[in-house]
Design a protein around this motif. Structure first.
Motif, PDB file in Angstrom:
ATOM      1  N   ALA A   1       3.479  25.698  20.050  1.00  0.00           N
ATOM      2  CA  ALA A   1       2.078  25.892  20.100  1.00  0.00           C
ATOM      3  C   ALA A   1       1.474  25.120  21.423  1.00  0.00           C
ATOM      4  CB  ALA A   1       1.227  25.700  18.980  1.00  0.00           C
ATOM      5  N   LEU A   2       1.805  23.830  21.515  1.00  0.00           N
ATOM      6  CA  LEU A   2       1.417  23.287  22.776  1.00  0.00           C
ATOM      7  C   LEU A   2       2.119  23.565  24.130  1.00  0.00           C
ATOM      8  CD1 LEU A   2       2.064  19.654  21.088  1.00  0.00           C
ATOM      9  CD2 LEU A   2      -0.278  20.505  21.884  1.00  0.00           C
ATOM     10  N   ARG A   3       3.469  24.102  24.005  1.00  0.00           N
ATOM     11  CA  ARG A   3       3.872  24.752  25.415  1.00  0.00           C
ATOM     12  C   ARG A   3       3.252  25.812  25.618  1.00  0.00           C
ATOM     13  NH1 ARG A   3       7.560  21.129  27.195  1.00  0.00           N
ATOM     14  NH2 ARG A   3       9.059  20.188  25.463  1.00  0.00           N
ATOM     15  N   HIS A   4       2.694  26.752  24.711  1.00  0.00           N
ATOM     16  CA  HIS A   4       2.080  27.840  24.872  1.00  0.00           C
ATOM     17  C   HIS A   4       0.689  27.623  25.671  1.00  0.00           C
ATOM     18  CE1 HIS A   4       0.594  31.877  24.499  1.00  0.00           C
ATOM     19  NE2 HIS A   4      -0.422  31.597  23.637  1.00  0.00           N
ATOM     20  N   ARG A   5       0.148  26.588  24.918  1.00  0.00           N
ATOM     21  CA  ARG A   5      -1.452  26.166  25.519  1.00  0.00           C
ATOM     22  C   ARG A   5      -0.941  25.807  27.008  1.00  0.00           C
ATOM     23  NH1 ARG A   5      -6.322  25.001  23.344  1.00  0.00           N
ATOM     24  NH2 ARG A   5      -7.417  23.572  24.302  1.00  0.00           N
ATOM     25  N   ALA A   6      -0.184  25.177  27.179  1.00  0.00           N
ATOM     26  CA  ALA A   6       0.287  24.751  28.630  1.00  0.00           C
ATOM     27  C   ALA A   6       0.338  25.701  29.559  1.00  0.00           C
ATOM     28  CB  ALA A   6       1.476  23.735  28.639  1.00  0.00           C
ATOM     29  N   ARG A   7       1.226  26.623  29.105  1.00  0.00           N
ATOM     30  CA  ARG A   7       1.128  28.032  29.947  1.00  0.00           C
ATOM     31  C   ARG A   7       0.024  28.850  30.143  1.00  0.00           C
ATOM     32  NH1 ARG A   7       5.992  28.390  26.695  1.00  0.00           N
ATOM     33  NH2 ARG A   7       5.119  29.978  25.402  1.00  0.00           N
ATOM     34  N   GLN A   8      -1.028  28.855  28.960  1.00  0.00           N
ATOM     35  CA  GLN A   8      -2.123  29.703  29.336  1.00  0.00           C
ATOM     36  C   GLN A   8      -2.965  29.099  30.442  1.00  0.00           C
ATOM     37  OE1 GLN A   8      -3.585  29.620  25.292  1.00  0.00           O
ATOM     38  NE2 GLN A   8      -3.494  31.941  25.244  1.00  0.00           N
ATOM     39  N   LEU A   9      -3.238  27.647  30.267  1.00  0.00           N
ATOM     40  CA  LEU A   9      -3.834  26.813  30.965  1.00  0.00           C
ATOM     41  C   LEU A   9      -3.060  26.931  32.597  1.00  0.00           C
ATOM     42  CD1 LEU A   9      -4.488  23.753  28.725  1.00  0.00           C
ATOM     43  CD2 LEU A   9      -6.298  25.037  29.606  1.00  0.00           C
ATOM     44  N   ARG A  10      -2.056  27.044  32.564  1.00  0.00           N
ATOM     45  CA  ARG A  10      -1.418  26.955  34.110  1.00  0.00           C
ATOM     46  C   ARG A  10      -1.870  28.326  34.557  1.00  0.00           C
ATOM     47  NH1 ARG A  10       3.227  25.326  32.546  1.00  0.00           N
ATOM     48  NH2 ARG A  10       2.848  23.218  33.328  1.00  0.00           N
ATOM     49  N   THR A  11      -1.732  29.591  33.778  1.00  0.00           N
ATOM     50  CA  THR A  11      -2.175  30.875  34.318  1.00  0.00           C
ATOM     51  C   THR A  11      -3.429  30.843  34.755  1.00  0.00           C
ATOM     52  OG1 THR A  11      -0.404  31.774  32.855  1.00  0.00           O
ATOM     53  CG2 THR A  11      -2.479  33.256  33.597  1.00  0.00           C
ATOM     54  N   GLU A  12      -4.563  30.133  33.893  1.00  0.00           N
ATOM     55  CA  GLU A  12      -5.776  30.144  34.290  1.00  0.00           C
ATOM     56  C   GLU A  12      -6.004  29.486  35.527  1.00  0.00           C
ATOM     57  OE1 GLU A  12      -7.937  28.432  31.161  1.00  0.00           O
ATOM     58  OE2 GLU A  12      -7.601  30.124  29.679  1.00  0.00           O
ATOM     59  N   ASN A  13      -5.415  28.294  35.831  1.00  0.00           N
ATOM     60  CA  ASN A  13      -5.469  27.697  36.825  1.00  0.00           C
ATOM     61  C   ASN A  13      -5.182  28.431  38.183  1.00  0.00           C
ATOM     62  OD1 ASN A  13      -6.460  25.387  35.818  1.00  0.00           O
ATOM     63  ND2 ASN A  13      -4.793  24.017  36.313  1.00  0.00           N
ATOM     64  N   GLU A  14      -3.936  29.076  37.962  1.00  0.00           N
ATOM     65  CA  GLU A  14      -3.329  30.096  39.123  1.00  0.00           C
ATOM     66  C   GLU A  14      -4.464  31.132  39.396  1.00  0.00           C
ATOM     67  OE1 GLU A  14       0.044  31.751  37.378  1.00  0.00           O
ATOM     68  OE2 GLU A  14       1.218  30.103  37.727  1.00  0.00           O
ATOM     69  N   GLY A  15      -5.277  31.652  38.628  1.00  0.00           N
ATOM     70  CA  GLY A  15      -6.183  32.569  38.773  1.00  0.00           C
ATOM     71  C   GLY A  15      -7.139  31.882  39.524  1.00  0.00           C
ATOM     72  N   ALA A  16      -7.792  30.537  39.135  1.00  0.00           N
ATOM     73  CA  ALA A  16      -8.742  29.853  39.799  1.00  0.00           C
ATOM     74  C   ALA A  16      -8.297  29.426  41.408  1.00  0.00           C
ATOM     75  CB  ALA A  16      -9.123  28.570  39.069  1.00  0.00           C
ATOM     76  N   ARG A  17      -7.229  29.182  41.463  1.00  0.00           N
ATOM     77  CA  ARG A  17      -6.844  28.673  42.966  1.00  0.00           C
ATOM     78  C   ARG A  17      -6.662  30.178  43.787  1.00  0.00           C
ATOM     79  NH1 ARG A  17      -2.873  25.437  40.024  1.00  0.00           N
ATOM     80  NH2 ARG A  17      -3.427  23.333  40.434  1.00  0.00           N
ATOM     81  N   ALA A  18      -6.228  31.290  43.081  1.00  0.00           N
ATOM     82  CA  ALA A  18      -6.202  32.511  43.864  1.00  0.00           C
ATOM     83  C   ALA A  18      -7.821  32.906  44.168  1.00  0.00           C
ATOM     84  CB  ALA A  18      -5.740  33.494  43.063  1.00  0.00           C
ATOM     85  N   ALA A  19      -8.672  32.805  43.255  1.00  0.00           N
ATOM     86  CA  ALA A  19     -10.079  32.979  43.681  1.00  0.00           C
ATOM     87  C   ALA A  19     -10.407  32.011  45.059  1.00  0.00           C
ATOM     88  CB  ALA A  19     -10.983  32.681  42.646  1.00  0.00           C
ATOM     89  N   ILE A  20     -10.260  30.988  45.249  1.00  0.00           N
ATOM     90  CA  ILE A  20     -10.194  29.850  46.051  1.00  0.00           C
ATOM     91  C   ILE A  20      -9.785  30.276  47.397  1.00  0.00           C
ATOM     92  CG2 ILE A  20     -10.252  27.498  47.072  1.00  0.00           C
ATOM     93  CD1 ILE A  20     -10.746  26.804  44.123  1.00  0.00           C
ATOM     94  N   GLU A  21      -8.535  30.499  47.055  1.00  0.00           N
ATOM     95  CA  GLU A  21      -7.450  30.851  48.497  1.00  0.00           C
ATOM     96  C   GLU A  21      -7.980  32.143  48.984  1.00  0.00           C
ATOM     97  OE1 GLU A  21      -3.601  30.237  47.087  1.00  0.00           O
ATOM     98  OE2 GLU A  21      -3.786  27.914  46.892  1.00  0.00           O
ATOM     99  N   SER A  22      -8.356  33.238  48.284  1.00  0.00           N
ATOM    100  CA  SER A  22      -8.661  34.395  48.749  1.00  0.00           C
ATOM    101  C   SER A  22      -9.849  34.688  49.494  1.00  0.00           C
ATOM    102  CB  SER A  22      -8.684  35.636  47.511  1.00  0.00           C
ATOM    103  OG  SER A  22      -9.698  35.157  46.798  1.00  0.00           O
ATOM    104  N   GLY A  23     -10.663  33.579  49.338  1.00  0.00           N
ATOM    105  CA  GLY A  23     -11.991  33.473  50.070  1.00  0.00           C
ATOM    106  C   GLY A  23     -13.162  34.119  49.264  1.00  0.00           C
ATOM    107  N   TRP A  24     -12.955  34.364  48.021  1.00  0.00           N
ATOM    108  CA  TRP A  24     -14.019  34.819  47.016  1.00  0.00           C
ATOM    109  C   TRP A  24     -14.875  33.687  46.831  1.00  0.00           C
ATOM    110  CZ3 TRP A  24     -15.562  32.817  42.115  1.00  0.00           C
ATOM    111  CH2 TRP A  24     -16.368  33.559  41.519  1.00  0.00           C
ATOM    112  N   ALA A  25     -14.380  32.515  46.740  1.00  0.00           N
ATOM    113  CA  ALA A  25     -15.401  31.284  46.559  1.00  0.00           C
ATOM    114  C   ALA A  25     -15.883  30.479  47.898  1.00  0.00           C
ATOM    115  CB  ALA A  25     -14.715  30.424  45.702  1.00  0.00           C
TER     116      ALA A  25
END
Length: 207
Positions: A119-143
């Motif tokens: 469960a802990l490793r699954h939570r880490a994967r979920q958080l990592r996926t969310e971070n990738e989305g946030a970074r993509a939003a920044i890098e794409s110019g959306w933000a």
């Protein structure tokens, strides 16, 4: 309710005079339901309540075709004072955040080690996926400033920083659980057993 109240007062202050529909649409565009727990279905009720309390005033309504009339709102002096108090408290005070994960983690000893670690490793994967989305939003110019206020990028960066710390923690604790690190010291385990024995003895006496 205080966060919802603050967010609604803030949007009214920014856009006034404004229809309830536009307040709801603005908060949805901010995804405030995700990070501020402002539920879209509560917006109209909150606006009416704020108006009843004198924090907002109704400044007419409009009706287009057969649609229900849309009431416009603006902030009163009372509402401005209330908004200022709520905003100051939100920025200056430390607030505990209710997280069901912490409640579950407090009872982790009742599950097999491998399940908790997974469960802990699954939570880490979920958080990592969310971070990738946030970074993509920044890098794409959306933000970038031409599209969003600068503080939107800062909020994304804060979410990334918080998640990075939790990812490290999840993976470290999962590894410790998998390695068989004891949950209880010998002293604590002995006191716990003594306490359980005492409870059983009291129950026997009651019978």
């Amino acid at each position: 309710m205080s966060t919802t109240r603050m967010m609604i007062l803030g949007v009214v202050r920014m856009l006034q005079p404004v229809h309830g529909y536009d307040v709801r649409r603005e908060l949805l565009s901010w995804h405030a339901d995700r990070w501020a727990n402002v539920q879209p279905g509560s917006v109209y009720h909150a606006l009416k309540k704020l108006a009843d309390e004198g924090a907002l005033r109704e400044v007419g309504s409009e009706q287009v075709g057969g649609r229900p009339a849309r009431t416009r709102y603006e902030m009163t002096e009372k509402g401005a004072d209330q908004f200022r108090d709520l905003l100051t408290a939100a920025l200056w005070e430390q607030h505990a955040v209710e997280d069901p994960f912490l409640a579950g983690f407090s009872l982790m000893t009742e599950l097999p080690r491998e399940e908790v670690a997974a469960a802990l490793r699954h939570r880490a994967r979920q958080l990592r996926t969310e971070n990738e989305g946030a970074r993509a939003a920044i890098e794409s110019g959306w933000a970038v400033p031409d599209n969003k206020p600068t503080h939107v990028r800062w909020m994304l960066e804060l979410g990334i920083a918080r998640s990075e710390g939790e990812i490290v923690w999840c993976e470290r604790v999962a590894a410790q659980i998998e390695a068989g690190e004891p949950y209880f010291s010998e002293g604590l385990l002995a006191r716990w057993r003594d306490a359980q024995t005492g409870v059983r003895n009291r129950l026997i006496k009651l019978d």
